[in-house]
Design a protein around this motif. Structure first.
Motif, PDB file in Angstrom:
ATOM      1  N   ARG A 121       0.825  -1.208   0.000  1.00  0.00           N
ATOM      2  CA  ARG A 121       0.000   0.000   0.000  1.00  0.00           C
ATOM      3  C   ARG A 121       0.858   1.257   0.000  1.00  0.00           C
ATOM      4  N   ARG A 122       1.913   1.243   0.831  1.00  0.00           N
ATOM      5  CA  ARG A 122       2.762   2.441   0.958  1.00  0.00           C
ATOM      6  C   ARG A 122       3.559   2.720  -0.305  1.00  0.00           C
ATOM      7  N   ILE A 123       3.988   1.663  -0.997  1.00  0.00           N
ATOM      8  CA  ILE A 123       4.933   1.829  -2.101  1.00  0.00           C
ATOM      9  C   ILE A 123       4.249   1.891  -3.461  1.00  0.00           C
ATOM     10  N   SER A 124       2.945   1.672  -3.496  1.00  0.00           N
ATOM     11  CA  SER A 124       2.202   1.637  -4.754  1.00  0.00           C
ATOM     12  C   SER A 124       2.227   2.990  -5.457  1.00  0.00           C
ATOM     13  N   VAL A 125       2.363   2.959  -6.777  1.00  0.00           N
ATOM     14  CA  VAL A 125       2.298   4.184  -7.580  1.00  0.00           C
ATOM     15  C   VAL A 125       0.895   4.783  -7.503  1.00  0.00           C
ATOM     16  N   ILE A 126      -0.118   3.919  -7.335  1.00  0.00           N
ATOM     17  CA  ILE A 126      -1.501   4.385  -7.223  1.00  0.00           C
ATOM     18  C   ILE A 126      -1.861   4.524  -5.747  1.00  0.00           C
ATOM     19  N   GLU A 127      -2.190   5.725  -5.348  1.00  0.00           N
ATOM     20  CA  GLU A 127      -2.607   5.971  -3.969  1.00  0.00           C
ATOM     21  C   GLU A 127      -4.098   5.673  -3.837  1.00  0.00           C
ATOM     22  N   GLU A 128      -4.434   4.856  -2.856  1.00  0.00           N
ATOM     23  CA  GLU A 128      -5.831   4.437  -2.676  1.00  0.00           C
ATOM     24  C   GLU A 128      -6.596   5.477  -1.869  1.00  0.00           C
ATOM     25  N   SER A 129      -6.833   6.611  -2.492  1.00  0.00           N
ATOM     26  CA  SER A 129      -7.624   7.684  -1.880  1.00  0.00           C
ATOM     27  C   SER A 129      -8.924   7.809  -2.664  1.00  0.00           C
ATOM     28  N   ASN A 130      -9.695   8.824  -2.385  1.00  0.00           N
ATOM     29  CA  ASN A 130     -10.940   9.026  -3.122  1.00  0.00           C
ATOM     30  C   ASN A 130     -10.962  10.432  -3.721  1.00  0.00           C
ATOM     31  N   PRO A 131     -10.713  10.596  -5.041  1.00  0.00           N
ATOM     32  CA  PRO A 131     -10.454   9.501  -5.983  1.00  0.00           C
ATOM     33  C   PRO A 131      -9.007   9.002  -5.871  1.00  0.00           C
ATOM     34  N   GLN A 132      -8.724   7.887  -6.540  1.00  0.00           N
ATOM     35  CA  GLN A 132      -7.350   7.392  -6.579  1.00  0.00           C
ATOM     36  C   GLN A 132      -6.434   8.436  -7.227  1.00  0.00           C
ATOM     37  N   GLN A 133      -5.172   8.447  -6.789  1.00  0.00           N
ATOM     38  CA  GLN A 133      -4.198   9.409  -7.315  1.00  0.00           C
ATOM     39  C   GLN A 133      -2.963   8.652  -7.832  1.00  0.00           C
ATOM     40  N   VAL A 134      -2.376   9.182  -8.912  1.00  0.00           N
ATOM     41  CA  VAL A 134      -1.099   8.659  -9.400  1.00  0.00           C
ATOM     42  C   VAL A 134       0.009   9.475  -8.758  1.00  0.00           C
ATOM     43  N   ARG A 135       0.871   8.797  -7.976  1.00  0.00           N
ATOM     44  CA  ARG A 135       1.970   9.478  -7.291  1.00  0.00           C
ATOM     45  C   ARG A 135       3.157   9.561  -8.264  1.00  0.00           C
ATOM     46  N   MET A 136       3.389  10.756  -8.809  1.00  0.00           N
ATOM     47  CA  MET A 136       4.353  10.907  -9.900  1.00  0.00           C
ATOM     48  C   MET A 136       5.786  10.672  -9.438  1.00  0.00           C
ATOM     49  N   ALA A 137       6.118  11.052  -8.204  1.00  0.00           N
ATOM     50  CA  ALA A 137       7.473  10.810  -7.702  1.00  0.00           C
ATOM     51  C   ALA A 137       7.746   9.308  -7.620  1.00  0.00           C
ATOM     52  N   TYR A 138       6.726   8.534  -7.226  1.00  0.00           N
ATOM     53  CA  TYR A 138       6.892   7.081  -7.149  1.00  0.00           C
ATOM     54  C   TYR A 138       7.046   6.485  -8.551  1.00  0.00           C
ATOM     55  N   LEU A 139       6.266   6.992  -9.508  1.00  0.00           N
ATOM     56  CA  LEU A 139       6.381   6.509 -10.895  1.00  0.00           C
ATOM     57  C   LEU A 139       7.777   6.799 -11.447  1.00  0.00           C
TER      58      LEU A 139
END
Length: 632
Positions: A438-456
């Motif tokens: 969950r912590r390391i996923s590029v997709i953050e499980e929020s509402n709505p889902q977010q793409v974490r660009m730094a992780y990508l």
């Protein structure tokens, strides 16, 4: 001498060799860089007069300082373009590995004086302009700053491209050509008021339009399966703009090498609807043009609204797609197989704004070039490296999944797959640790889902660096700690921000620079800054110390005069100047600085007059812009 096409072909003939980093001391480079305009005063004067009369239609009786600047700048540009062409021909011929620095901003400042110093022609142009009644310093002041950047991130990018040019690296910057910059700052009743920065209203000598270098950029649309291969997708869309290149040559100091910053602008001619215009629907006729042009109108458009967020996302994709298409077109000219792309191409992502380049490269390699996923992903990771600039989670760029899916449906699918395969790899290493996934996923499980660009960017790069030793250590301990655990500590390195001594010493403070040259014995320190250690030998030389202080005091006097002329405030030039120039934000260090100013002021108020008289006089100077959407 002017080289004929046949002679140039003969000079540049020869099969491409193995990839290597070129040295412009090579005989093969020196052989053809002597085909340059002569450097004598007569030739310089003739080229300036030619541009005055032929480019700007001016006679000697109608010359003003603005046109004297433009004619001189175009004459200098001619020399840079000669070197620029020869540099690129040389790099093409030897198959040099190229460095591409992707940055949404380049705070390059003024170019004219810097170019004169790099070409070692400042004294000659000063004499020529003096002969026609102008002072070089006044002509330099006619140039407007290029409104292509705002803060330290943009200045870092500009210094990197300058350093690559000076150290003979085949390096280019890539960015966007903003019509109005970020904004022109006005201070009215103590408040910042934003106005458009119309820096392109007058001709810009330092850019070279390239209408032959354009690429189609898609938005929106939908996906269909490729009929020739059900595993592949085709992205179909009716919203297609053209990105057109503008090249900005970057001269190297003490070398013939010339770097380049390629900037993209929307080319909109085909979007004019003549049928709507003829039917009286004038707004509708130009609607497509306006929608395209707005993409490169403003740096960092206000994203407090949903429309502003979409504009920013489309702006970043235009930048990434045009850049990747251009890099790939250049690589394909080498005729090398795709597996060798990382041997000839290195792409540095300056913060997260260019991160869409990761799924864009994957899209091109898979959908357009027919590579399998694993081969494309191996190439992508070996090509990209990522520079992180912040440790604050609230400053980390994220994009809502529904928005990204609407604007870039193919890229959203690729990002999902990148994340899936990455998380599967992590799960094999750390089974049953769902919280880590969950912590390391590029997709953050929020509402709505977010793409974490730094992780990508982190997942898609082979190296990640901070911009100072303490910063690089902190990101390993905080925002990227899980990635360090999974991908290894050696992936995360430090590259301390430097600044160019060409601009920030030699150009900014000529009096101090001449003293350093006197001690070192020549001006080689401008490219090898460690040589200024020689001034330590002058510590006990009272005469040198006095001249050193005078040079610094002269600069302070100039600043005091500038403050008076622009703000009407008179400051004491003999006081300590405490200066902080930085983007204005409550999480930046101006906040601590102003608190300390208030504290010191309070202490001074409490002191007796005799004690206060003993205190050091201090002038605290702040400068910077706050983002237009940043109300606080």
């Amino acid at each position: 001498r002017v080289v004929s096409g046949a002679a140039l072909k003969e000079l540049l003939a020869g099969s491409a060799g193995q990839p290597k980093t070129p040295s412009h001391g090579d005989a093969e480079f020196r052989d053809y860089t002597h085909y340059e305009l002569p450097r004598d005063l007569v030739t310089i004067k003739n080229t300036v007069i030619m541009h005055l009369s032929a480019t700007f239609l001016r006679t000697p009786s109608s010359i003003d300082s603005a046109h004297a600047y433009l004619a001189s700048a175009f004459a200098v540009r001619d020399r840079l373009l000669q070197r620029w062409n020869l540099t690129n021909e040389y790099h093409d011929r030897i198959n040099a590995k190229r460095i591409y620095y992707m940055s949404l901003e380049f705070l390059i400042g003024r170019t004219f004086d810097n170019a004169l110093l790099a070409l070692n022609l400042r004294e000659e142009y000063s004499k020529v302009l003096g002969e026609v009644g102008f002072k070089l310093e006044d002509i330099i002041d006619e140039e407007r700053d290029a409104a292509l950047g705002n803060g330290g991130l943009g200045r870092l990018a500009a210094c990197y491209v300058d350093s690559m040019a000076c150290k003979d690296y085949p390096g280019w910057g890539y960015g966007l050509r903003y019509k109005y910059g970020m904004f022109q700052q006005q201070i009215i009743n103590g408040y910042q008021v934003e106005a458009p920065d119309c820096w392109l209203d007058t001709p810009n000598p330092w850019e070279f339009p390239r209408p032959d270098v354009t690429y189609p950029i898609k938005f929106y649309g939908h996906l269909v399966h490729d009929p020739t291969n059900p595993k592949r997708f085709k992205w179909e869309s009716d919203v297609v703009y053209d990105a057109m290149a503008f090249d900005v040559p970057v001269p190297g100091y003490g070398t013939k090498n010339v770097g380049n910053i390629r900037l993209w602008s929307c080319k909109t001619n085909h979007l004019f609807d003549l049928n709507k215009f003829n039917s009286g629907d004038y707004a509708g006729a130009t609607g497509g043009q306006v929608a395209a042009q707005v993409l490169t109108d403003v740096l960092y458009p206000n994203d407090n609204t949903n429309e502003g967020k979409e504009l920013r996302l489309r702006q970043e994709y235009l930048f990434c797609s045009a850049t990747l298409q251009d890099i790939i077109a250049r690589f394909k000219k080498t005729g090398k197989p795709w597996v060798e792309m990382p041997d000839l191409v290195a792409i540095q992502l300056n913060d997260t704004h260019p991160t869409l380049g990761v799924p864009e490269l994957m899209r091109i390699l898979i959908d357009e070039e027919g590579l399998e996923w694993d081969a494309a992903w191996d190439i992508t990771k070996r090509v990209f490296a990522f520079t992180n600039h912040t440790i604050l989670p609230e400053a980390m760029e994220k994009w809502p999944v529904p928005m990204l899916d609407k604007i870039l449906p193919r890229h959203m699918g690729i990002i999902y797959d990148i994340n899936l395969f990455f998380l599967q790899e992590v799960e094999r290493m750390y089974p049953n640790d769902r919280d880590l996934l969950r912590r390391i996923s590029v997709i953050e499980e929020s509402n709505p889902q977010q793409v974490r660009m730094a992780y990508l960017a982190c997942v898609g790069s082979h190296k990640v660096n901070g911009v100072a030793a303490i910063h690089s250590d902190i990101i390993k301990q905080t925002i990227f700690s899980d990635f360090v655990k999974v991908q290894g500590e050696d992936k995360f390195i430090n590259k301390t921000n430097g600044v160019s001594p060409r601009r920030w010493m030699n150009e900014c403070n000529p009096a101090m620079s001449s003293l350093i040259t006197e001690v070192v014995g020549d001006n080689s320190w401008i490219n090898e800054l460690t040589k200024i250690k020689a001034i330590e030998t002058k510590v006990n030389d009272a005469d040198f110390r006095e001249r050193w202080w005078a040079a610094k005091q002269q600069a302070k006097d100039r600043l005091a005069e500038y403050i008076l002329s622009t703000t009407g405030i008179k400051v004491n030039p003999n006081a300590l100047f405490d200066i902080q120039v930085k983007r204005i934000h409550e999480y930046k260090r101006q906040f601590m600085n102003i608190l300390s100013v208030i504290y010191r002021y309070g202490q001074l108020k409490k002191m007796a007059a005799e004690e206060r008289a003993k205190q050091l006089h201090r002038v605290v100077i702040f400068a910077g812009k706050a983002a237009s959407g940043y109300w606080v």
